[in-house]
Design a protein around this motif. Sequence first.
Motif, PDB file in Angstrom:
ATOM      1  N   THR A  35     -90.333 -62.011 -21.627  1.00 26.02           N
ATOM      2  CA  THR A  35     -91.182 -62.195 -22.810  1.00 26.02           C
ATOM      3  C   THR A  35     -92.552 -61.563 -22.587  1.00 26.02           C
ATOM      4  N   LEU A  36     -93.132 -61.825 -21.421  1.00 25.79           N
ATOM      5  CA  LEU A  36     -94.441 -61.278 -21.079  1.00 25.79           C
ATOM      6  C   LEU A  36     -94.391 -59.755 -20.963  1.00 25.79           C
ATOM      7  N   LEU A  37     -93.408 -59.229 -20.239  1.00 27.32           N
ATOM      8  CA  LEU A  37     -93.316 -57.794 -20.026  1.00 27.32           C
ATOM      9  C   LEU A  37     -93.059 -57.058 -21.337  1.00 27.32           C
ATOM     10  N   CYS A  38     -92.277 -57.667 -22.214  1.00 20.11           N
ATOM     11  CA  CYS A  38     -91.994 -57.053 -23.506  1.00 20.11           C
ATOM     12  C   CYS A  38     -93.269 -56.955 -24.348  1.00 20.11           C
ATOM     13  N   GLN A  39     -94.081 -58.011 -24.334  1.00 26.00           N
ATOM     14  CA  GLN A  39     -95.346 -57.978 -25.062  1.00 26.00           C
ATOM     15  C   GLN A  39     -96.269 -56.900 -24.500  1.00 26.00           C
ATOM     16  N   HIS A  40     -96.229 -56.738 -23.182  1.00 24.11           N
ATOM     17  CA  HIS A  40     -97.055 -55.700 -22.542  1.00 24.11           C
ATOM     18  C   HIS A  40     -96.563 -54.296 -22.906  1.00 24.11           C
ATOM     19  N   ALA A  41     -95.235 -54.120 -22.944  1.00 22.32           N
ATOM     20  CA  ALA A  41     -94.675 -52.794 -23.206  1.00 22.32           C
ATOM     21  C   ALA A  41     -94.849 -52.373 -24.660  1.00 22.32           C
ATOM     22  N   MET A  42     -94.740 -53.327 -25.590  1.00 18.38           N
ATOM     23  CA  MET A  42     -94.781 -53.020 -27.024  1.00 18.38           C
ATOM     24  C   MET A  42     -95.786 -53.949 -27.728  1.00 18.38           C
ATOM     25  N   PRO A  43     -97.057 -53.801 -27.453  1.00 16.69           N
ATOM     26  CA  PRO A  43     -98.055 -54.755 -27.959  1.00 16.69           C
ATOM     27  C   PRO A  43     -98.249 -54.726 -29.467  1.00 16.69           C
ATOM     28  N   GLU A  44     -97.896 -53.624 -30.125  1.00 19.11           N
ATOM     29  CA  GLU A  44     -98.124 -53.506 -31.564  1.00 19.11           C
ATOM     30  C   GLU A  44     -96.964 -54.021 -32.401  1.00 19.11           C
ATOM     31  N   CYS A  97     -84.655 -56.350 -31.393  1.00 20.18           N
ATOM     32  CA  CYS A  97     -84.240 -56.298 -29.992  1.00 20.18           C
ATOM     33  C   CYS A  97     -84.274 -57.709 -29.414  1.00 20.18           C
ATOM     34  N   PHE A  98     -83.150 -58.141 -28.870  1.00 20.65           N
ATOM     35  CA  PHE A  98     -83.078 -59.450 -28.227  1.00 20.65           C
ATOM     36  C   PHE A  98     -83.407 -59.308 -26.742  1.00 20.65           C
ATOM     37  N   VAL A  99     -84.328 -60.144 -26.289  1.00 19.54           N
ATOM     38  CA  VAL A  99     -84.762 -60.173 -24.893  1.00 19.54           C
ATOM     39  C   VAL A  99     -84.104 -61.389 -24.243  1.00 19.54           C
ATOM     40  N   VAL A 100     -83.130 -61.166 -23.363  1.00 19.44           N
ATOM     41  CA  VAL A 100     -82.329 -62.272 -22.833  1.00 19.44           C
ATOM     42  C   VAL A 100     -82.059 -62.081 -21.345  1.00 19.44           C
ATOM     43  N   ASN A 101     -81.933 -63.199 -20.640  1.00 17.51           N
ATOM     44  CA  ASN A 101     -81.593 -63.152 -19.220  1.00 17.51           C
ATOM     45  C   ASN A 101     -80.092 -63.030 -19.000  1.00 17.51           C
ATOM     46  N   GLU A 102     -79.298 -63.268 -20.033  1.00 20.81           N
ATOM     47  CA  GLU A 102     -77.846 -63.110 -19.939  1.00 20.81           C
ATOM     48  C   GLU A 102     -77.293 -62.817 -21.324  1.00 20.81           C
ATOM     49  N   PHE A 103     -76.205 -62.047 -21.347  1.00 20.85           N
ATOM     50  CA  PHE A 103     -75.531 -61.731 -22.598  1.00 20.85           C
ATOM     51  C   PHE A 103     -74.044 -61.941 -22.373  1.00 20.85           C
ATOM     52  N   ASP A 124     -87.951 -50.431 -14.751  1.00 16.64           N
ATOM     53  CA  ASP A 124     -86.720 -50.336 -15.547  1.00 16.64           C
ATOM     54  C   ASP A 124     -86.794 -51.230 -16.777  1.00 16.64           C
ATOM     55  N   GLN A 125     -87.300 -52.429 -16.567  1.00 17.24           N
ATOM     56  CA  GLN A 125     -87.351 -53.398 -17.655  1.00 17.24           C
ATOM     57  C   GLN A 125     -88.318 -52.934 -18.739  1.00 17.24           C
ATOM     58  N   LEU A 126     -89.496 -52.491 -18.344  1.00 16.09           N
ATOM     59  CA  LEU A 126     -90.481 -52.003 -19.317  1.00 16.09           C
ATOM     60  C   LEU A 126     -89.936 -50.793 -20.074  1.00 16.09           C
ATOM     61  N   ASP A 127     -89.271 -49.888 -19.349  1.00 15.29           N
ATOM     62  CA  ASP A 127     -88.706 -48.694 -19.993  1.00 15.29           C
ATOM     63  C   ASP A 127     -87.634 -49.075 -21.017  1.00 15.29           C
ATOM     64  N   ALA A 128     -86.846 -50.122 -20.715  1.00 15.49           N
ATOM     65  CA  ALA A 128     -85.791 -50.549 -21.647  1.00 15.49           C
ATOM     66  C   ALA A 128     -86.393 -51.075 -22.944  1.00 15.49           C
ATOM     67  N   TYR A 129     -87.473 -51.834 -22.853  1.00 16.91           N
ATOM     68  CA  TYR A 129     -88.116 -52.355 -24.063  1.00 16.91           C
ATOM     69  C   TYR A 129     -88.703 -51.197 -24.885  1.00 16.91           C
ATOM     70  N   ARG A 130     -89.299 -50.240 -24.209  1.00 16.40           N
ATOM     71  CA  ARG A 130     -89.887 -49.095 -24.926  1.00 16.40           C
ATOM     72  C   ARG A 130     -88.799 -48.232 -25.555  1.00 16.40           C
ATOM     73  N   ALA A 131     -87.697 -48.044 -24.844  1.00 15.10           N
ATOM     74  CA  ALA A 131     -86.607 -47.222 -25.366  1.00 15.10           C
ATOM     75  C   ALA A 131     -85.975 -47.865 -26.596  1.00 15.10           C
ATOM     76  N   SER A 132     -85.993 -49.179 -26.663  1.00 17.77           N
ATOM     77  CA  SER A 132     -85.435 -49.862 -27.828  1.00 17.77           C
ATOM     78  C   SER A 132     -86.244 -49.562 -29.084  1.00 17.77           C
ATOM     79  N   ASP A 133     -87.557 -49.531 -28.948  1.00 16.26           N
ATOM     80  CA  ASP A 133     -88.444 -49.161 -30.059  1.00 16.26           C
ATOM     81  C   ASP A 133     -88.143 -49.996 -31.312  1.00 16.26           C
ATOM     82  N   ALA A 134     -88.034 -51.310 -31.121  1.00 21.12           N
ATOM     83  CA  ALA A 134     -87.676 -52.202 -32.218  1.00 21.12           C
ATOM     84  C   ALA A 134     -88.909 -52.663 -32.989  1.00 21.12           C
ATOM     85  N   ASP A 135     -88.668 -53.163 -34.189  1.00 23.02           N
ATOM     86  CA  ASP A 135     -89.751 -53.742 -34.985  1.00 23.02           C
ATOM     87  C   ASP A 135     -90.058 -55.172 -34.528  1.00 23.02           C
TER      88      ASP A 135
END
Length: 349
Positions: free
Chosen positions: A90-99, A4-10, A68-79
Motif C-alpha cells: 500500500t505504501l510503495l504503491c502510493q509512492h510509485a503513483m502519487p497522483e 489495479c489490485f494490490v494484494v499479497n496473494e492471488f 520490481d514492486q515499484l516498477d509493477a505498480y508503474r507499469a500498471s498505470d491504473a486510475d
Amino acid sequence: MKICFVVNEFFGWGKFGGFGSATRMIATGLAAKGVEVDVVTPMRPGQSPIEHADGLTIRGFRPSSMRDQLDAYRASDADIYHSQDPSMGTLLCQHAMPERRHVVTCQDPRTWRDWWIELSCYLEERRYRSLLTWPYEDNPLVWRAVRRADAVFSEAKHIVPKGQNKYGLEVAPRFLPNPVPLPDGPVIKADRPTVCFVGRFDKRKRPELFFELARRCPDIRFIAVGAANSPRMDRLLRQRYGAIANLELTGFLDRFSSPCFAEILSASWILVNTAAREGLPVTFLEAASYRCAIVSQEDPDEFASRFGYHAEAGDFDAGLRTLLDGDRWRACGEAAYDCVRATHALDVV
C-alpha cells in the motif's frame, strides 16, 4: 477506467487463501463488466512476471525486490489502486503513483492478540519465513499509508471499529462486503446428515477438532476440503485420521474450476468452522450461498449465532445436535442464503 489490485496473494497463483479468493472474485467480476483490471502480487514458484487469465493481467514481482514492486505498480498505470488488506505494498504503491487514487479494504486487521495466535501457530508449524508477514503487513508506515488513502473500506461490519482504532482513522471505514456468486442451478442436499469443513489444514484452522468431531459422531457424514501448507503436516493428518469411516478427505479443490467444490457445498447441511480466529471468512459466504447453516467458535458479524450455532465454548457437538434436531438447520440455511443474496451476491457487490 482501469483498476489495479494490490494484494499479497492471488488465488491460484501459488496461494489459495480467502483474501486471494475474494480479490479474484471481485477482479473477474469487474473485468466481465468491461473494466480493465490488473493485479500486482508477489511471484510464486512457476509464475511469470506477466500472465493473463479471466480477462485480467497479473503482474508478479520478486518479493525480495522493492524495485520490481515499484516498477509493477508503474507499469500498471491504473486510475485506481485498491489494496486488499493493508501492507507495505500500500505504501510503495502510493509512492510509485502519487497522483492516482488509492483505496484500501480492511479484510482482517489484527490486534496484538490476533498476532499472538498467528505467530504461535507459525512457530509450532516451523513456518519461520511466515514470521516476516508481521513487519511487512503491520508497522507504523503501513498505518500511515492507510490514513493517507483516498477511501478506506471494511469487508465486515464488526471490523469497522477495529480498523478505525488500529489505523487511527478520523472517519470510520465504510462497509464494502466481499462477493460470492450464487449457484446457477438447484441446491440438492444429501439424504443423510452431512457437514463440511473448508480451509487449510493448518494450526490456526484447527482441523483436528473437525476430525475428532467426526470420530465422535459416526451417524453423520463429514467432508473436509483442504490441505496443509506443509506436505509433512498434511501426510501426518491423513495418516492419523484417514481411517475414520464417516470422514472424507478430498484434498485441495479449486473453487473456481472444480465442480466437486460446488457439489460438496450443495450436499452439505452444515459448515463447521474450527478456527482459533477469523475475520469474516469467504467460506461462510460460500456455504451460505448454498443454504448451509454455520457452526463456529468465532462469530464474525454474528454469522454463526444468526444462521446456525455459536460454539463459543468449543461445543461443536452440541451445535450439530441442536441444528439437526427437528431440521433446524434448514431455516438457518435459508436465512443465511437470504442474507448473502441481499448483501454479498456478486452482482450486488
